[in-house]
Design a protein around this motif. Structure first.
Motif, mmCIF file in Angstrom:
data_model
loop_
_atom_site.group_PDB
_atom_site.id
_atom_site.type_symbol
_atom_site.label_atom_id
_atom_site.label_comp_id
_atom_site.label_asym_id
_atom_site.label_seq_id
_atom_site.Cartn_x
_atom_site.Cartn_y
_atom_site.Cartn_z
ATOM 1 N N PRO A 40 0.904 -1.212 0.094
ATOM 2 C CA PRO A 40 -0.119 0.173 0.082
ATOM 3 C C PRO A 40 0.780 1.355 0.035
ATOM 4 O O PRO A 40 2.236 1.353 0.027
ATOM 5 N N SER A 41 0.387 2.434 -0.178
ATOM 6 C CA SER A 41 1.072 3.761 -0.351
ATOM 7 C C SER A 41 1.639 4.174 1.096
ATOM 8 O O SER A 41 2.651 4.749 0.944
ATOM 9 N N SER A 42 1.432 3.545 2.343
ATOM 10 C CA SER A 42 2.264 3.638 3.362
ATOM 11 C C SER A 42 3.679 3.130 3.043
ATOM 12 O O SER A 42 4.682 3.282 3.933
ATOM 13 N N GLY A 43 4.002 2.026 2.327
ATOM 14 C CA GLY A 43 5.644 1.843 2.261
ATOM 15 C C GLY A 43 5.497 0.503 2.875
ATOM 16 O O GLY A 43 6.691 -0.366 2.675
ATOM 17 N N HIS A 44 4.600 -0.018 3.545
ATOM 18 C CA HIS A 44 4.858 -1.442 4.252
ATOM 19 C C HIS A 44 4.430 -2.687 3.528
ATOM 20 O O HIS A 44 3.532 -2.263 2.305
ATOM 21 N N TRP A 45 4.836 -3.686 3.707
ATOM 22 C CA TRP A 45 4.639 -4.799 2.818
ATOM 23 C C TRP A 45 3.691 -5.882 3.385
ATOM 24 O O TRP A 45 4.098 -6.049 4.507
ATOM 25 N N TYR A 46 2.706 -6.429 3.066
ATOM 26 C CA TYR A 46 2.150 -7.412 3.701
ATOM 27 C C TYR A 46 1.889 -8.401 2.485
ATOM 28 O O TYR A 46 1.657 -8.597 1.435
ATOM 29 N N ILE A 56 1.406 -18.775 6.838
ATOM 30 C CA ILE A 56 1.402 -17.827 7.747
ATOM 31 C C ILE A 56 1.492 -16.151 7.202
ATOM 32 O O ILE A 56 2.276 -16.063 6.279
ATOM 33 N N ARG A 57 0.832 -15.399 7.797
ATOM 34 C CA ARG A 57 0.841 -14.246 7.443
ATOM 35 C C ARG A 57 2.024 -13.373 7.959
ATOM 36 O O ARG A 57 2.399 -13.618 9.084
ATOM 37 N N CYS A 58 2.295 -12.404 6.994
ATOM 38 C CA CYS A 58 3.856 -11.526 7.227
ATOM 39 C C CYS A 58 3.708 -10.264 7.221
ATOM 40 O O CYS A 58 2.885 -9.646 6.487
ATOM 41 N N ALA A 59 4.189 -9.345 7.812
ATOM 42 C CA ALA A 59 4.339 -7.880 7.491
ATOM 43 C C ALA A 59 5.817 -7.429 7.823
ATOM 44 O O ALA A 59 6.613 -7.880 8.583
ATOM 45 N N MET A 60 6.351 -6.601 6.618
ATOM 46 C CA MET A 60 7.580 -5.881 6.695
ATOM 47 C C MET A 60 7.401 -4.537 6.567
ATOM 48 O O MET A 60 6.868 -4.045 5.602
ATOM 49 N N PHE A 61 7.773 -3.892 7.675
ATOM 50 C CA PHE A 61 7.510 -2.384 7.840
ATOM 51 C C PHE A 61 8.650 -1.755 6.771
ATOM 52 O O PHE A 61 9.725 -2.384 6.684
ATOM 53 N N ARG A 62 8.420 -0.626 6.518
ATOM 54 C CA ARG A 62 9.312 0.332 5.431
ATOM 55 C C ARG A 62 10.474 0.492 5.969
ATOM 56 O O ARG A 62 11.540 0.476 5.276
ATOM 57 N N GLY A 63 10.752 0.600 7.235
ATOM 58 C CA GLY A 63 12.153 0.860 7.733
ATOM 59 C C GLY A 63 13.124 -0.500 7.884
ATOM 60 O O GLY A 63 14.102 -0.225 7.884
ATOM 61 N N GLN A 64 12.335 -1.428 7.822
ATOM 62 C CA GLN A 64 13.285 -2.735 7.614
ATOM 63 C C GLN A 64 13.591 -2.961 6.205
ATOM 64 O O GLN A 64 14.537 -3.827 5.896
ATOM 65 N N GLN A 65 13.097 -2.454 5.244
ATOM 66 C CA GLN A 65 13.201 -2.634 3.565
ATOM 67 C C GLN A 65 14.572 -1.994 3.250
ATOM 68 O O GLN A 65 14.875 -2.362 2.021
ATOM 69 N N TYR A 93 -2.276 -14.772 14.000
ATOM 70 C CA TYR A 93 -1.079 -15.146 14.147
ATOM 71 C C TYR A 93 -0.015 -14.687 12.864
ATOM 72 O O TYR A 93 -0.345 -15.126 11.855
ATOM 73 N N GLN A 94 1.244 -13.954 13.124
ATOM 74 C CA GLN A 94 1.798 -13.330 12.068
ATOM 75 C C GLN A 94 3.322 -13.385 12.476
ATOM 76 O O GLN A 94 3.824 -13.606 13.590
ATOM 77 N N LEU A 95 4.152 -13.119 11.559
ATOM 78 C CA LEU A 95 5.358 -12.804 11.254
ATOM 79 C C LEU A 95 5.869 -11.151 11.122
ATOM 80 O O LEU A 95 5.277 -10.831 10.160
ATOM 81 N N VAL A 96 6.593 -10.671 12.110
ATOM 82 C CA VAL A 96 7.055 -9.171 11.946
ATOM 83 C C VAL A 96 8.630 -9.488 11.089
ATOM 84 O O VAL A 96 9.388 -9.509 12.080
#
Length: 447
Positions: A40-46, A56-65, A93-96
């Motif tokens: 999405p426009s926020s820059g985070h990846w899902y 399993i669901r995963c989220a990778m936030f913009r600062g980690q990219q 339940y997810q992975l950050v």
């Protein structure tokens, strides 16, 4: 604990589950296939990671990219380093995810580090052994794929920056099992033929596996053995290969490698123009100095020329003549002023005026005397007649009537009796029987 105290709300249960997961699992590494990827426009990846039996669901936030070097897509096989967590609002339940790499890169990274440490210990990365890149090469050799984008970028930059330098291309495979052998052979061939002054070893961007040919030991040793300086331009700016460490100069991209290989002709032309202007300025300065010195010598020669001396003497003579004329006019004016002053003084002491005044007085007294002595006039008239004749005989006026004159110094009024009493240029007053003469003595002749 009573039954009422053991009842959790949904949010409390999710919060406690999240704490238990975070406390039990530290950072875990998970391998799986990417699916349902969204950015999405926020820059985070899902996305989700899945294998044959689960996901399993995963989220990778913009600062980690930052520094990742690639963007995953559905179907990519990746390995992630992540924190096990739970998304409380939905109870998912997810992975950050904190880090991600393509699956298989881990083994390649280990091989990369082992070779890097080995060659570092041997001194192949030392700056002391690296060769200097020539300022203007006579010919440039390019070792890369003949059909790739890298060769196009390199040739475009070389034509723009310095088209006068010819380019020799050594076409090789830059990916696959045969790439390391072709690259090493091209390096050896370029050195054997000695046709180029500098070599560009280049390839476009790609994954670690795509760039692996440039991490092979035989390629690194071929670069180190090259007598011709080597500029590496492999992948993108974030990509580093073993070849980059061994090369004499590492450029972040193939285009940047071409820029390092040749100077910018525009800057050189500007430099030449600047030096030309400086040279012209110095020449003009030297010429002006020599012209000034020549002018000084010419003036010095003119000052020593006989005609110049005659001209100066003539000018000096004219100046003296003018000064003499001014002095003569000044002296004459002073003399005229002095004469006028003396004339005024003479008029103040003129005997005629005194005689006239005394005559009036005498007439007054004569009238009185005539009245008083009318009786005695007859007797005294005869006596007076005799005395008058005697007085007339000895009177200066009688002497003047005979042609003589009385000469006095005009300045002092003394009667001149001898020529020795007067000097040249002195004013004299001469009394005649009729009138006076003022004269200037030109010459004195003693008896």
């Amino acid at each position: 604990m009573s039954t009422a105290e053991s009842v959790y709300s949904v949010s409390q249960l999710n919060r406690e589950a999240k704490r238990l997961l975070a406390a039990h699992f530290m950072t875990v590494r998970v391998e799986g296939e990417v699916s349902n990827f969204s950015a999405p426009s926020s820059g985070h990846w899902y996305f989700s990671l899945k294998d044959a039996r689960a996901q399993i669901r995963c989220a990778m936030f913009r600062g980690q990219q930052q520094g990742l070097g690639f963007k995953p897509g559905n179907g990519d096989l990746v390995v992630v380093s992540a924190q096990v967590s739970l998304y409380e609002p939905r109870g998912d339940y997810q992975l950050v995810v904190e880090h991600m790499e393509r699956a298989g890169d881990g083994a390649l990274r280990q091989a990369f580090e082992r070779l890097k440490n080995k060659l570092l210990a041997e001194g192949l990365f030392d700056d002391s052994r690296k060769r200097e890149i020539p300022l203007i090469p006579r010919q440039i050799g390019v070792i890369t794929s003949a059909g790739g984008a890298a060769i196009h970028d390199i040739l475009t930059v070389l034509r723009r920056r310095f088209p006068a330098v010819p380019v020799l291309i050594y076409p090789v495979a830059v990916q696959g099992d045969a790439a390391r052998f072709e690259i090493s052979a091209a390096l050896e061939q370029a050195n054997r033929r000695a046709e180029a002054d500098v070599l560009i070893l280049a390839r476009g961007g790609g994954s670690l596996e795509d760039l692996w040919a440039f991490n092979e030991e035989m390629v690194a040793r071929a670069i180190a053995a090259s007598r011709i300086p080597v500029i590496s331009g492999i992948g993108h700016e974030v990509d580093f290969s073993i070849a980059d460490f061994v090369a004499d100069l590492r450029a972040p991209t193939p285009s940047a490698a071409a820029e390092h290989a040749v100077p910018n002709q525009t800057e050189w032309l500007s430099g030449f123009q600047f030096m030309e202007n400086q040279l012209l300025e110095k020449l003009r300065g030297q010429l002006a100095q020599q012209r000034q010195r020549l002018s000084w010598l010419d003036k010095s020669l003119q000052r020593q020329h006989p005609g110049e001396k005659l001209q100066r003497n003539a000018q000096r003579l004219d100046e003296l003549e003018l000064r003499l004329q001014k002095s003569a006019r000044r002296t004459l004016l002073q003399a005229e002023q002095q004469l006028a002053l003396n004339s005024q003084k003479l008029m103040q002491f003129q005997p005629t005026a005194n005689i006239f005044q005394h005559r009036r007085t005498l007439d007054f007294y004569r009238q009185r005397l005539e009245k008083a002595m009318s009786a005695k006039l007859s007797s005294l008239r005869q006596r007076q007649s005799g005395i008058g004749q005697t007085l007339h005989a000895v009177s200066p006026l009688a002497t003047l009537e005979r042609g003589y004159a009385i000469v006095k110094q005009q300045s002092s009024g003394r009667i001149v009796k001898s020529a020795a009493d007067i000097a040249e240029n002195e004013l004299l007053e001469t009394r005649l029987a009729q009138g006076r003469i003022v004269s200037l003595v030109k010459k004195v002749i003693p008896d």
